[in-house]
Design an enzyme around this catalytic site. Structure first.
Site, PDB file in Angstrom:
ATOM      1  N   CYS A 114       3.623  68.097 -18.348  1.00 40.85           N
ATOM      2  CA  CYS A 114       2.268  68.149 -18.931  1.00 40.85           C
ATOM      3  C   CYS A 114       1.918  66.888 -19.722  1.00 40.85           C
ATOM      4  CB  CYS A 114       2.117  69.373 -19.824  1.00 40.85           C
ATOM      5  SG  CYS A 114       2.327  70.902 -18.921  1.00 40.85           S
ATOM      6  N   HIS A 251      -4.053  68.344 -24.604  1.00 43.38           N
ATOM      7  CA  HIS A 251      -3.568  69.027 -23.401  1.00 43.38           C
ATOM      8  C   HIS A 251      -3.984  70.490 -23.510  1.00 43.38           C
ATOM      9  CE1 HIS A 251      -1.168  70.673 -20.294  1.00 43.38           C
ATOM     10  NE2 HIS A 251      -0.229  71.172 -21.082  1.00 43.38           N
ATOM     11  N   ASN A 281      -3.832  75.885 -17.705  1.00 46.06           N
ATOM     12  CA  ASN A 281      -2.962  74.717 -17.901  1.00 46.06           C
ATOM     13  C   ASN A 281      -2.775  74.015 -16.554  1.00 46.06           C
ATOM     14  OD1 ASN A 281      -0.887  72.906 -18.288  1.00 46.06           O
ATOM     15  ND2 ASN A 281       0.394  74.291 -19.489  1.00 46.06           N
TER      16      ASN A 281
HETATM   17  N1  ACO Z   1       0.191  90.300 -19.311  1.00 47.62           N
HETATM   18  C1  ACO Z   1       0.428  91.349 -20.123  1.00 47.62           C
HETATM   19  N2  ACO Z   1       1.496  91.406 -20.956  1.00 47.62           N
HETATM   20  C2  ACO Z   1       2.332  90.361 -20.945  1.00 47.62           C
HETATM   21  C3  ACO Z   1       2.134  89.243 -20.112  1.00 47.62           C
HETATM   22  C4  ACO Z   1       1.014  89.242 -19.260  1.00 47.62           C
HETATM   23  N3  ACO Z   1       0.734  88.227 -18.433  1.00 47.62           N
HETATM   24  N4  ACO Z   1       3.131  88.366 -20.330  1.00 47.62           N
HETATM   25  C5  ACO Z   1       3.925  88.890 -21.268  1.00 47.62           C
HETATM   26  N5  ACO Z   1       3.452  90.113 -21.644  1.00 47.62           N
HETATM   27  C6  ACO Z   1       3.997  91.014 -22.629  1.00 47.62           C
HETATM   28  C7  ACO Z   1       5.483  90.812 -22.801  1.00 47.62           C
HETATM   29  O1  ACO Z   1       6.193  91.531 -21.817  1.00 47.62           O
HETATM   30  C8  ACO Z   1       5.713  91.360 -24.191  1.00 47.62           C
HETATM   31  O2  ACO Z   1       5.725  92.759 -24.130  1.00 47.62           O
HETATM   32  P1  ACO Z   1       6.777  93.596 -25.017  1.00 47.62           P
HETATM   33  O3  ACO Z   1       6.441  93.256 -26.446  1.00 47.62           O
HETATM   34  O4  ACO Z   1       6.480  95.004 -24.640  1.00 47.62           O
HETATM   35  O5  ACO Z   1       8.139  93.113 -24.603  1.00 47.62           O
HETATM   36  C9  ACO Z   1       4.434  90.962 -24.936  1.00 47.62           C
HETATM   37  O6  ACO Z   1       3.446  90.704 -23.917  1.00 47.62           O
HETATM   38  C10 ACO Z   1       4.587  89.743 -25.813  1.00 47.62           C
HETATM   39  O7  ACO Z   1       5.172  88.694 -25.059  1.00 47.62           O
HETATM   40  P2  ACO Z   1       5.526  87.318 -25.722  1.00 47.62           P
HETATM   41  O8  ACO Z   1       6.248  86.454 -24.747  1.00 47.62           O
HETATM   42  O9  ACO Z   1       6.167  87.570 -27.048  1.00 47.62           O
HETATM   43  O10 ACO Z   1       4.074  86.716 -25.962  1.00 47.62           O
HETATM   44  P3  ACO Z   1       3.652  85.473 -26.826  1.00 47.62           P
HETATM   45  O11 ACO Z   1       2.778  85.920 -27.926  1.00 47.62           O
HETATM   46  O12 ACO Z   1       4.788  84.567 -27.170  1.00 47.62           O
HETATM   47  O13 ACO Z   1       2.722  84.663 -25.796  1.00 47.62           O
HETATM   48  C11 ACO Z   1       2.737  82.774 -24.292  1.00 47.62           C
HETATM   49  C12 ACO Z   1       3.273  84.174 -24.590  1.00 47.62           C
HETATM   50  C13 ACO Z   1       1.243  82.860 -24.088  1.00 47.62           C
HETATM   51  C14 ACO Z   1       3.399  82.252 -23.040  1.00 47.62           C
HETATM   52  C15 ACO Z   1       3.023  81.831 -25.493  1.00 47.62           C
HETATM   53  O14 ACO Z   1       4.355  81.953 -25.888  1.00 47.62           O
HETATM   54  C16 ACO Z   1       2.730  80.375 -25.170  1.00 47.62           C
HETATM   55  O15 ACO Z   1       1.594  79.988 -24.973  1.00 47.62           O
HETATM   56  N6  ACO Z   1       3.742  79.510 -25.183  1.00 47.62           N
HETATM   57  C17 ACO Z   1       3.558  78.068 -24.958  1.00 47.62           C
HETATM   58  C18 ACO Z   1       3.246  77.725 -23.552  1.00 47.62           C
HETATM   59  C19 ACO Z   1       2.882  76.241 -23.479  1.00 47.62           C
HETATM   60  O16 ACO Z   1       2.193  75.723 -24.305  1.00 47.62           O
HETATM   61  N7  ACO Z   1       3.339  75.514 -22.544  1.00 47.62           N
HETATM   62  C20 ACO Z   1       2.994  74.083 -22.587  1.00 47.62           C
HETATM   63  C21 ACO Z   1       3.760  73.310 -21.789  1.00 47.62           C
HETATM   64  S1  ACO Z   1       3.656  73.849 -20.129  1.00 47.62           S
HETATM   65  C22 ACO Z   1       4.352  72.569 -19.169  1.00 47.62           C
HETATM   66  O17 ACO Z   1       4.814  71.600 -19.639  1.00 47.62           O
HETATM   67  C23 ACO Z   1       4.464  72.810 -17.659  1.00 47.62           C
END
Ligand code: ACO
Length: 324
Positions: A114, A251, A281
């Site tokens: 990214c 980004h 993204n």
């Molecule tokens: N739909 C519904 N529920 C979901 C989904 C989905 N798509 N995905 C996960 N959940 C659920 C999980 O199973 C979990 O349920 P549980 O509590 O019953 O176990 C709950 O939602 C919470 O999941 P978390 O992983 O804790 O969610 P979080 O608040 O951390 O958000 C996310 C996840 C959006 C991916 C976040 O962590 C994030 O944005 N991280 C950074 C990503 C990023 O910026 N990447 C940049 C670089 S990418 C690159 O370089 C290619």
């Protein structure tokens, strides 16, 4: 007089029709509400089966060249930031070279996930300053949809496809010493965190292209810290106060990460270019897509001071400060 690189044209391309969160609800166990609340994403675009990274990059590049008002034969360097090349080799950039009819100079790809566009800008800026080229095309293009695991709902909802491009031109410092163009670029990486965000395929390992694997919470934490640090680094280096920045072009991975960086900069969201809701993204394409959107919407104008920043797999991160 110093040579600087100036952005003289910008273009972008998004494939096909938008794929909304509601459309994904039909395919996997997710909800529009979950995706919007956690990420700010409402929709994304996916390349068609017979549409490759180079196809999108070529359209974005043609639009940037057209916007610059130059002939493609004047381009003497092409650098493509991409993680999803058409072929393992050669570089996607040489496909652009052929399609655009560029016969001089060099063409190569940069792999920084990214952060690819920021890395590419940094390299090209150095090459322009050291007089290795005069007019360069810098492209960010990715088809991350090809690396999505539809069994992993935590990652497959986050990404989209697209391409963006800028034309950079060697430019002499203004007569009164005012710097226009690229003022400063800062790139970083820390391979200790490789396993937080990676693709589990590769030519030298399993000969597959693989799927995206991400420790979302950890990546989020590093993104917030690293982006705040690199933004501060660029302000300090250039003796600037955050209020002097006209626009932040981040980004577009997650609205909450963007808001956190804006908050650290004490920058109102009205000065932040946000396209994550519409594009999701798009990896290396996300910054030039957002930049082109803002220029064409008449938000970013000539003379504005623009700060671009990104973080991605590697971990890699960086920032670039540009006077438009
Ligand atoms: N739909 C519904 N529920 C979901 C989904 C989905 N798509 N995905 C996960 N959940 C659920 C999980 O199973 C979990 O349920 P549980 O509590 O019953 O176990 C709950 O939602 C919470 O999941 P978390 O992983 O804790 O969610 P979080 O608040 O951390 O958000 C996310 C996840 C959006 C991916 C976040 O962590 C994030 O944005 N991280 C950074 C990503 C990023 O910026 N990447 C940049 C670089 S990418 C690159 O370089 C290619």
């Amino acid at each position: 007089m110093d040579i600087h690189s100036r952005i003289i044209g910008c273009g972008s391309y998004l494939p096909g029709n938008p794929i909304t969160n509601h459309m994904l609800e039909e395919k996997i166990d997710t909800s529009d509400e979950w995706i919007k609340t956690r990420t700010g994403i409402s929709q994304r675009h996916y390349a068609g089966d017979d549409e490759f990274t180079s196809d999108m990059a070529i359209i974005a590049a043609e639009r940037a060249i057209n916007h610059a008002g130059i002939d493609s034969s004047e381009i003497d360097l092409i650098v493509v930031g991409t993680t999803t090349p058409d072929r393992t080799f050669p570089a996607t950039a040489v496909r652009l070279q052929k399609a655009l009819g560029c016969k001089t100079g060099a063409a190569f790809d940069v792999q920084a996930v990214c952060s690819g566009f920021i890395y590419a800008i940094s390299i090209v800026n150095s090459m322009i300053k050291t007089k290795q080229c005069k007019k360069a095309l810098v492209v960010g293009a990715d088809t991350l949809s090809r690396l999505l695991n539809w069994e992993d709902r935590t990652t497959c909802v986050l990404f989209g496809d697209g391409a963006g491009a800028v034309v950079l031109e060697a430019n002499r410092e203004g007569a009164n010493g005012t710097k226009s163009g690229i003022i400063s670029t800062h790139i970083h990486s820390d391979g200790n965190y490789e396993d937080l965000l990676y693709c589990d395929g590769g030519p030298s390992t399993n000969q597959k292209s693989g799927f995206i694997k991400m420790e979302g919470k950890e990546v989020f934490r590093h993104a917030v810290n690293n982006l705040a640090a690199v933004v501060q680094e660029i302000l300090d280096k250039n003796k600037l106060k955050s209020e002097e920045i006209d626009w932040l072009v981040p980004h577009q991975a997650n609205r909450r990460i963007i808001e956190s960086t804006a908050k650290k900069l004490k920058m109102p969201l009205s000065k932040v270019i946000l396209t994550v809701d519409k594009h999701a993204n798009t990896s290396a394409a996300s910054i030039p897509l957002a930049l082109d959107y803002a220029i064409k919407k008449n938000k970013i104008k000539s003379g504005d001071l623009v700060l671009m920043e990104a973080m991605g797999g590697g971990l890699t991160w960086g920032a670039s400060l540009v006077r438009m």
